[in-house]
Design an enzyme around this catalytic site. Structure first.
Site, PDB file in Angstrom:
ATOM      1  N   CYS A 178      32.893  24.385  24.209  1.00 16.49           N
ATOM      2  CA  CYS A 178      31.970  23.567  25.003  1.00 16.49           C
ATOM      3  C   CYS A 178      31.485  22.304  24.305  1.00 16.49           C
ATOM      4  O   CYS A 178      30.768  21.504  24.917  1.00 16.49           O
ATOM      5  CB  CYS A 178      30.763  24.409  25.424  1.00 16.49           C
ATOM      6  N   HIS A 320      22.188  20.749  26.861  1.00 15.99           N
ATOM      7  CA  HIS A 320      23.365  21.534  27.256  1.00 15.99           C
ATOM      8  C   HIS A 320      22.991  22.373  28.473  1.00 15.99           C
ATOM      9  O   HIS A 320      23.776  22.507  29.400  1.00 15.99           O
ATOM     10  CB  HIS A 320      23.806  22.401  26.078  1.00 15.99           C
ATOM     11  N   HIS A 359      28.969  25.034  34.739  1.00 18.98           N
ATOM     12  CA  HIS A 359      29.394  24.909  33.347  1.00 18.98           C
ATOM     13  C   HIS A 359      30.878  24.561  33.330  1.00 18.98           C
ATOM     14  O   HIS A 359      31.714  25.323  33.805  1.00 18.98           O
ATOM     15  CB  HIS A 359      29.141  26.212  32.595  1.00 18.98           C
TER      16      HIS A 359
END
Length: 430
Positions: A178, A320, A359
């Site tokens: 990520c 995030h 996500h």
């Protein structure tokens, strides 16, 4: 831009973001992207893919791209070639071409060897490999042909996008979970600062909405992958006491980066200046992160020190924001460690775009930096959607009530990943 010779950038020649190209759910261009991100308008919808229903998984929401309009998005690509590629490749090609177009650059005036393409993907062409390995009754007609190599390689979206625009510089694909999107931009900064390239198209592509990936995150326990079924748009609730985890998201996005002197010489519209990037491998826990906040605070402080800025200058933090407990509280604790003399009410606004696009793993850092740059450009803070009841650990300003006009010139983008990785990007208003 005269790129017939190698340029030697001066130490004060900053890097700027001049183009944004996106192929995201419900989002055909940068204008739609800004509208969705700024207002917190979720593109997470009900997941109605038969394979999820057949698997009986408690996953009911995702940000889904849907069918890709090849002829509309890539009109110069012949149908014969398009038929050989998969959606990962086609979407990435469109995002790269759109980023270049949005920048206003005339590619005929740039030496091809001075254009680079750097992409990020956490897992590559998952659907193709799943279908190939499981050998469906009617296999892919290209599976036994040379063109199958296009569909199966993680690197092919970048290489074929580069062929599409005639780029002959560095072309590569990173895979760093990520934080990969941040890393792609970080590598772009190095290429531009070293004078190895004049234009870098840094982006990401991710298509994880398949049962196999859902099972991976469900295996981590409750609170990781949201089970929301009644209202998919509210599935992702970062920094909220009622958080339930994240939703999967898919698509492609690319940013056009160049040196500020070149952009100004051609009268380009500049979204933001990219001050710097710093990445740290905590070398700690494989799936968790520093929950005290000291590590993240130190990385933020470091990237700002290099840029000659101070933590007190930060006007916004793009988190995030996965709507998982550890991520959410770690970010808030890091802000308190970064600014220990500030009360919670005085901490900089801190938001997340995960409620909008879910996500997207290897692309998440690209979306974050694009959103942050547009906030600086428009002088407007984006809303964090679905934030109704603050977690006591995260009870500070998350711009929950709606987009907000603001005067600020410094913003920070945060990115974290399994494998003990932390990444920070600093951006400045031009």
């Amino acid at each position: 831009m005269d790129s017939s010779r190698t340029l030697s950038p001066g130490p004060s020649d900053a890097i700027v973001l001049t183009g944004i190209g996106c192929v995201l759910p419900g989002t055909p261009d940068v204008h739609a992207f800004w509208d969705h991100v700024s207002t917190g308008t979720s593109q997470v919808t009900r997941l109605e893919r038969p394979e999820f229903e057949a698997a009986g998984l408690p996953v009911h929401a995702a940000a889904q791209l849907g069918d890709f309009d090849t002829a509309g998005r890539l009109p110069d690509l012949s149908p014969a070639h398009a038929a050989k590629y998969n959606r990962d490749i086609l979407a990435t090609m469109a995002a790269v071409e759109d980023a270049l177009k949005d920048s206003g650059l005339d590619r005929d005036r740039i030496a091809p060897e001075r254009i680079s393409v750097i992409q990020s993907s956490s897992r590559g062409p998952l659907s193709w490999w799943r279908d190939t390995i499981t050998a469906p009754p009617e296999p892919d007609p290209y599976a036994g042909k040379a063109s199958a190599m296009f569909r199966g390689l993680t690197s092919c979206p970048a290489t074929l996008a580069a062929i599409g625009i005639g780029a002959r510089g560095l072309v590569t694909t990173l895979s760093s979970a990520c934080v990969g999107g941040h890393h792609a931009i970080g590598l772009a900064l190095r290429e531009l600062r070293a004078g190895s390239a004049d234009v870098v198209l840094a982006g990401g592509h991710e298509f994880p909405v398949i049962p196999e990936i859902a099972r991976c995150y469900l295996g981590l326990g409750d609170g990781v992958l949201s089970p929301e079924a009644d209202d998919p748009a509210s599935a992702v609730r970062p920094y909220d006491a009622g958080r339930r985890g994240f939703a999967l998201g898919e698509g492609a996005m690319t940013l056009c980066l160049e040196r500020e002197s070149s952009a100004r010489a051609r009268g380009a519209r500049i979204y933001a200046r990219v001050l710097g990037h710093r990445a740290l491998n905590e070398a700690g826990h494989a799936t968790s992160m520093d929950l005290v906040g000291d590590v993240t605070a130190s990385v933020v402080r470091g990237v700002l020190d290099e840029a000659g800025r101070k933590p007190e200058d930060i006007g916004y933090v793009c988190g995030h924001g996965t709507a998982t407990r550890y991520n959410d509280i770690a970010e808030s604790r890091a802000l308190r460690r970064l600014l220990p003399r500030h009360d919670d009410a005085d901490l900089p606004p801190h938001g997340s775009n995960k409620p909008v696009y879910g996500h997207t793993f290897g692309m998440a850092g690209i979306i974050n930096v694009a959103a942050t740059a547009l906030m600086l450009h428009h002088q407007r803070l984006a809303r964090t959607a679905n934030h109704l009841s603050p977690d006591p650990e995260c009870d500070h300003d998350h711009v929950a009530d709606g987009p907000r006009d603001a005067e600020f010139d410094l913003a920070v983008s945060l990115s974290f990943a399994f494998g003990s990785q932390t990444s920070v990007m600093a951006l400045e208003r031009v």
